[in-house]
Motif scaffolding. Structure first.
Motif, PDB file in Angstrom:
ATOM      1  N   GLU A  58      40.357 -16.413  29.828  1.00 50.10           N
ATOM      2  CA  GLU A  58      40.493 -16.447  28.369  1.00 50.10           C
ATOM      3  C   GLU A  58      39.267 -15.769  27.764  1.00 50.10           C
ATOM      4  OE1 GLU A  58      43.179 -17.335  26.962  1.00 50.10           O
ATOM      5  OE2 GLU A  58      44.182 -18.307  28.642  1.00 50.10           O
ATOM      6  N   LEU A  60      37.333 -13.449  24.614  1.00 46.91           N
ATOM      7  CA  LEU A  60      37.512 -12.511  23.505  1.00 46.91           C
ATOM      8  C   LEU A  60      37.188 -11.083  23.910  1.00 46.91           C
ATOM      9  CD1 LEU A  60      35.842 -14.492  20.562  1.00 46.91           C
ATOM     10  CD2 LEU A  60      38.269 -13.919  20.751  1.00 46.91           C
ATOM     11  N   ASP A  80      40.984 -21.012  25.985  1.00 54.81           N
ATOM     12  CA  ASP A  80      41.109 -20.340  24.694  1.00 54.81           C
ATOM     13  C   ASP A  80      40.311 -21.079  23.625  1.00 54.81           C
ATOM     14  OD1 ASP A  80      42.417 -18.382  22.879  1.00 54.81           O
ATOM     15  OD2 ASP A  80      43.318 -20.191  22.038  1.00 54.81           O
ATOM     16  N   SER A  83      36.999 -19.602  22.578  1.00 52.64           N
ATOM     17  CA  SER A  83      37.022 -18.411  21.724  1.00 52.64           C
ATOM     18  C   SER A  83      36.895 -18.777  20.245  1.00 52.64           C
ATOM     19  CB  SER A  83      38.303 -17.613  21.952  1.00 52.64           C
ATOM     20  OG  SER A  83      39.438 -18.330  21.507  1.00 52.64           O
ATOM     21  N   ARG A  84      37.107 -20.048  19.906  1.00 51.49           N
ATOM     22  CA  ARG A  84      36.985 -20.511  18.526  1.00 51.49           C
ATOM     23  C   ARG A  84      35.595 -21.036  18.223  1.00 51.49           C
ATOM     24  NH1 ARG A  84      42.162 -19.652  16.389  1.00 51.49           N
ATOM     25  NH2 ARG A  84      43.580 -19.438  18.133  1.00 51.49           N
ATOM     26  N   HIS A 156      43.695  -6.398  17.463  1.00 50.15           N
ATOM     27  CA  HIS A 156      44.982  -7.080  17.321  1.00 50.15           C
ATOM     28  C   HIS A 156      44.788  -8.560  17.625  1.00 50.15           C
ATOM     29  CE1 HIS A 156      49.303  -7.368  17.051  1.00 50.15           C
ATOM     30  NE2 HIS A 156      49.335  -8.019  18.205  1.00 50.15           N
ATOM     31  N   SER A 157      45.498  -9.406  16.899  1.00 47.62           N
ATOM     32  CA  SER A 157      45.355 -10.863  17.013  1.00 47.62           C
ATOM     33  C   SER A 157      43.898 -11.256  16.779  1.00 47.62           C
ATOM     34  CB  SER A 157      45.820 -11.361  18.391  1.00 47.62           C
ATOM     35  OG  SER A 157      47.186 -11.106  18.598  1.00 47.62           O
ATOM     36  N   ALA A 158      43.341 -10.748  15.677  1.00 52.33           N
ATOM     37  CA  ALA A 158      41.931 -11.000  15.368  1.00 52.33           C
ATOM     38  C   ALA A 158      41.694 -12.468  15.069  1.00 52.33           C
ATOM     39  CB  ALA A 158      41.502 -10.153  14.179  1.00 52.33           C
ATOM     40  N   ILE A 159      40.621 -12.997  15.643  1.00 49.81           N
ATOM     41  CA  ILE A 159      40.222 -14.370  15.394  1.00 49.81           C
ATOM     42  C   ILE A 159      39.027 -14.403  14.437  1.00 49.81           C
ATOM     43  CG2 ILE A 159      38.606 -14.574  17.322  1.00 49.81           C
ATOM     44  CD1 ILE A 159      39.766 -17.345  17.859  1.00 49.81           C
ATOM     45  N   GLY A 164      39.062 -10.327  18.997  1.00 52.70           N
ATOM     46  CA  GLY A 164      40.450 -10.747  19.156  1.00 52.70           C
ATOM     47  C   GLY A 164      40.929 -10.594  20.586  1.00 52.70           C
ATOM     48  N   LYS A 165      42.242 -10.421  20.732  1.00 60.33           N
ATOM     49  CA  LYS A 165      42.865 -10.354  22.059  1.00 60.33           C
ATOM     50  C   LYS A 165      43.014  -8.926  22.574  1.00 60.33           C
ATOM     51  CE  LYS A 165      43.638 -14.827  22.112  1.00 60.33           C
ATOM     52  NZ  LYS A 165      42.888 -15.729  22.998  1.00 60.33           N
ATOM     53  N   GLU A 285      42.780  -5.207  26.741  1.00 60.65           N
ATOM     54  CA  GLU A 285      43.575  -6.399  26.432  1.00 60.65           C
ATOM     55  C   GLU A 285      43.006  -7.571  27.210  1.00 60.65           C
ATOM     56  OE1 GLU A 285      48.205  -8.007  26.307  1.00 60.65           O
ATOM     57  OE2 GLU A 285      47.763  -5.884  26.661  1.00 60.65           O
TER      58      GLU A 285
END
Length: 307
Positions: A58, A60, A80, A83-84, A156-159, A164-165, A285
């Motif tokens: 997992e 970033l 995951d 990543s937060r 893409h799929s920005a956090i 992101g991912k 990715e």
């Protein structure tokens, strides 16, 4: 007692802690290895060694751009959830920024001094393992640049910003207005995120991929029983179709669903009054290629009950 490099190396191998942390531990304990291990344990730094064997898939992907240069980096974690974590996010973002300065060279990046610490990037990863409590792995980084023009980015799929991912960089060489290049570059980067092309141009495509595809198509065509000259034309047509699937400039642009990417670039150049050359791209990715451990939950519970 003098703290030798051999002592620091031994403590690093024993605990997995960073070099500067080991040196400090030995200084605090007058060079006593066992006491130094305990010192590191009390600081939570020796725990990194135990975590190092756990699979980290997992995390970033981060991108960083500085005008005509850019870099992308992937830092993996076990879950995951990490990543937060704001500290983790700041750490990955800083790694990408540092990667720009070494053109994405992973070995040079790991050896780069990490800001506001006495550690390099590789040692800071070990420090973060102990701090956050999960195994981490600075898996890869890459850079791209142009002499004139710019490098555009997309996540893409920005956090969070630039994290992101999927991370994409697109290098456009041109004397056209920066705003034009930025808009074009971002759209192409979005396209790349969606389609994952194998190369930018036909010339850049791995010859082995082409030969493998030709071999498959040849066998398929032979089964049709048609004459050799017809088979040759069939293969040529199918190879063109193959290029349209895997080569960026030959693909249909996902933004409008009609034009080829090369036509979009040509149109932008015409509007700008300046040539625009696509020099290349990078697409990362998260976790691609990592073999994740498949856990049998029932067997795991049964094993725990035996203890």
């Amino acid at each position: 007692m003098a703290i030798t490099a051999a002592l620091v190396k031994e403590l690093r191998e024993t605990t997995g802690a960073g070099m500067m942390d080991c040196k400090k531990a030995l200084s605090e304990t007058d060079g006593n290895i066992d006491a130094a291990v305990d010192w590191l344990r009390t600081k939570g730094l020796a725990a990194a060694a135990k975590k190092a064997g756990r699979i980290a898939a997992e995390g970033l992907v981060a991108v960083a751009v500085n005008g005509t240069a850019g870099a992308v980096a992937e830092l993996n974690s076990e879950t995951d959830f990490v990543s937060r974590n704001e500290d983790f996010q700041k750490f990955v973002a800083e790694i990408a920024n540092l990667a720009v300065g070494v053109n994405g060279d992973i070995d040079a990046l790991k050896a780069t001094a990490f800001p506001d610490t006495s550690r390099n990037v590789e040692e800071q990863v070990t420090h973060m393992i102990a701090k956050i409590g999960e195994n981490m792995n600075l898996r890869r980084s890459a850079g791209i640049s142009v002499e004139k023009g710019l490098v555009a980015s997309y996540i893409h799929s920005a956090i969070a910003p630039n994290l992101g991912k999927i991370g994409v960089l697109v290098a456009l060489e041109s004397e056209a207005d920066a705003a034009v290049l930025e808009g074009l570059g971002k759209q192409i980067a979005m396209h790349i995120a969606a389609t994952n092309p194998a190369s930018a141009t036909v010339d850049d495509l791995d010859p082995e991929l082409v030969e493998r595809e030709k071999a498959v198509l040849t066998e398929q065509a032979k089964e049709s029983g048609r004459p050799a000259e017809i088979i040759e034309k069939m293969i040529e047509g199918r190879i063109r179709k193959y290029y349209e699937q895997v080569v960026l400039v030959e693909q249909t642009f996902v933004i409008d669903g009609e034009s080829k990417v090369k036509a979009v670039i040509e149109a932008a150049a015409k509007d700008a009054g300046k040539p625009i050359t696509l020099k290349g791209f990078i697409r990362f990715e998260l976790g691609e290629g990592i073999e994740k451990e498949e856990k049998d939950f029932a067997a795991e519970v049964a094993e725990q009950l035996k203890k």
